[in-house]
Design an enzyme around this catalytic site. Sequence first.
Site, PDB file in Angstrom:
ATOM      1  N   MET A  39       9.072   2.559  17.641  1.00  0.00           N
ATOM      2  CA  MET A  39       7.778   3.104  17.211  1.00  0.00           C
ATOM      3  C   MET A  39       7.344   4.197  18.181  1.00  0.00           C
ATOM      4  SD  MET A  39       6.506   1.629  14.463  1.00  0.00           S
ATOM      5  CE  MET A  39       7.184   0.286  13.462  1.00  0.00           C
ATOM      6  N   HIS A  40       6.914   5.337  17.638  1.00  0.00           N
ATOM      7  CA  HIS A  40       6.435   6.399  18.534  1.00  0.00           C
ATOM      8  C   HIS A  40       5.470   7.376  17.886  1.00  0.00           C
ATOM      9  CE1 HIS A  40       9.525   8.647  16.350  1.00  0.00           C
ATOM     10  NE2 HIS A  40       8.927   9.744  16.764  1.00  0.00           N
ATOM     11  N   ARG A  41       5.260   7.328  16.572  1.00  0.00           N
ATOM     12  CA  ARG A  41       4.440   8.360  15.936  1.00  0.00           C
ATOM     13  C   ARG A  41       2.963   8.207  16.291  1.00  0.00           C
ATOM     14  NH1 ARG A  41       6.926  11.834  12.772  1.00  0.00           N
ATOM     15  NH2 ARG A  41       9.032  11.304  12.081  1.00  0.00           N
TER      16      ARG A  41
END
Length: 367
Positions: free
Chosen positions: A194-196
């Site tokens: 996850m990174h957005r």
Amino acid sequence: MHVVGTRPNFPKAAPVVRAIERRDVAQILVHTEQHYDPALSDETMHDVGLREPDYRLGVGSGSHATQTARAMVRLEELIEKVSPAAVVVYGDVNTALAAALVAKKLLLPVVHVEAGLRSGDREMPEEINRVVVDAVADLLLATCQDGVDNLVSEGVAADKIKMVGNPMADSVLTMLGQAVCTPPEGPMYAVVTMHRPANVDSMPAAKATVAAIHHVADQMDVVAVMHPRGRERLDAAGLQRHERVRVSPPIRYAEFVHLVSTAALVLTDSGGIQEETTILGVPCLTLRTTTERPITVTQGTNRLITLANVRREAESVARGTSTRAVMRPALWDGHAGDRIADEILAYLRRTGTNLAAATRHMEPALR
């Protein structure tokens, strides 16, 4: 000149660079170092067989404006110095936007690999990058028919568009059987990335993302491979409070491909991982409301999910009742690099570039 800058660029560029090398045309490889963590940068380049860059620009982290501006300033100076015949950009990251804008302002042809992808969501920074790069590109190389259709609907001339397949498939298929890692103990596990911004930049969003990860962990062990971006906030939101969640820093690309290939499930918000799981045939849950890669949903293993349905989808996988027909998209066959190389060189010949002269001109710069 190939311009790369982030981990997703490297498995796309490597097959193209190797294919052009086989055709005896000189190339310059530029790494902006938008990603500079070893696992996201040099180790990934090594794993996919991408040679040492000729130039590193040290762009580093920062806001979208800061990152893009640094890259533009440094690329302009370099491009004026070496005068390439064309500039090839990959994907939708800030590096691609910077290189495309600089090249066009210097009156150089721009080739966009992975052209035409659209989510329809203008709140995604990458969507703006995709639209702008395609608007200035001279040769638009699409990975799938969706990309071709999007470009045609936007008024791009048909003779500028070529469907070549997905060069990431070349790298992923090559990686299989080459990586070594130790998967978690137990009958099944999930991989999470996850990174957005929409999922990690605010505490409410981070808490919702952690809740989704914990829903998966209720069903199976979770290996959360955390991008530096967002990890601190996800940790603060309680990521590691579930006993079945194991957090890992970024790992080498070859290890990541192997980890995903043997996983029961992937939970992500990444665009590239939607493609990788489709290539590998691994169920993928994407915590987003839109995707610029709809072919991974219509033909692949990907499903768009929300917090409301992530538990149900994870339970379905755990029970073995999540079944669907999967067909790898056309031209995702491990030979896209050769098709891309042929299209780039054919374009340059059509537009009057003397490749032999260009090669002689570039060799002193490379030395």
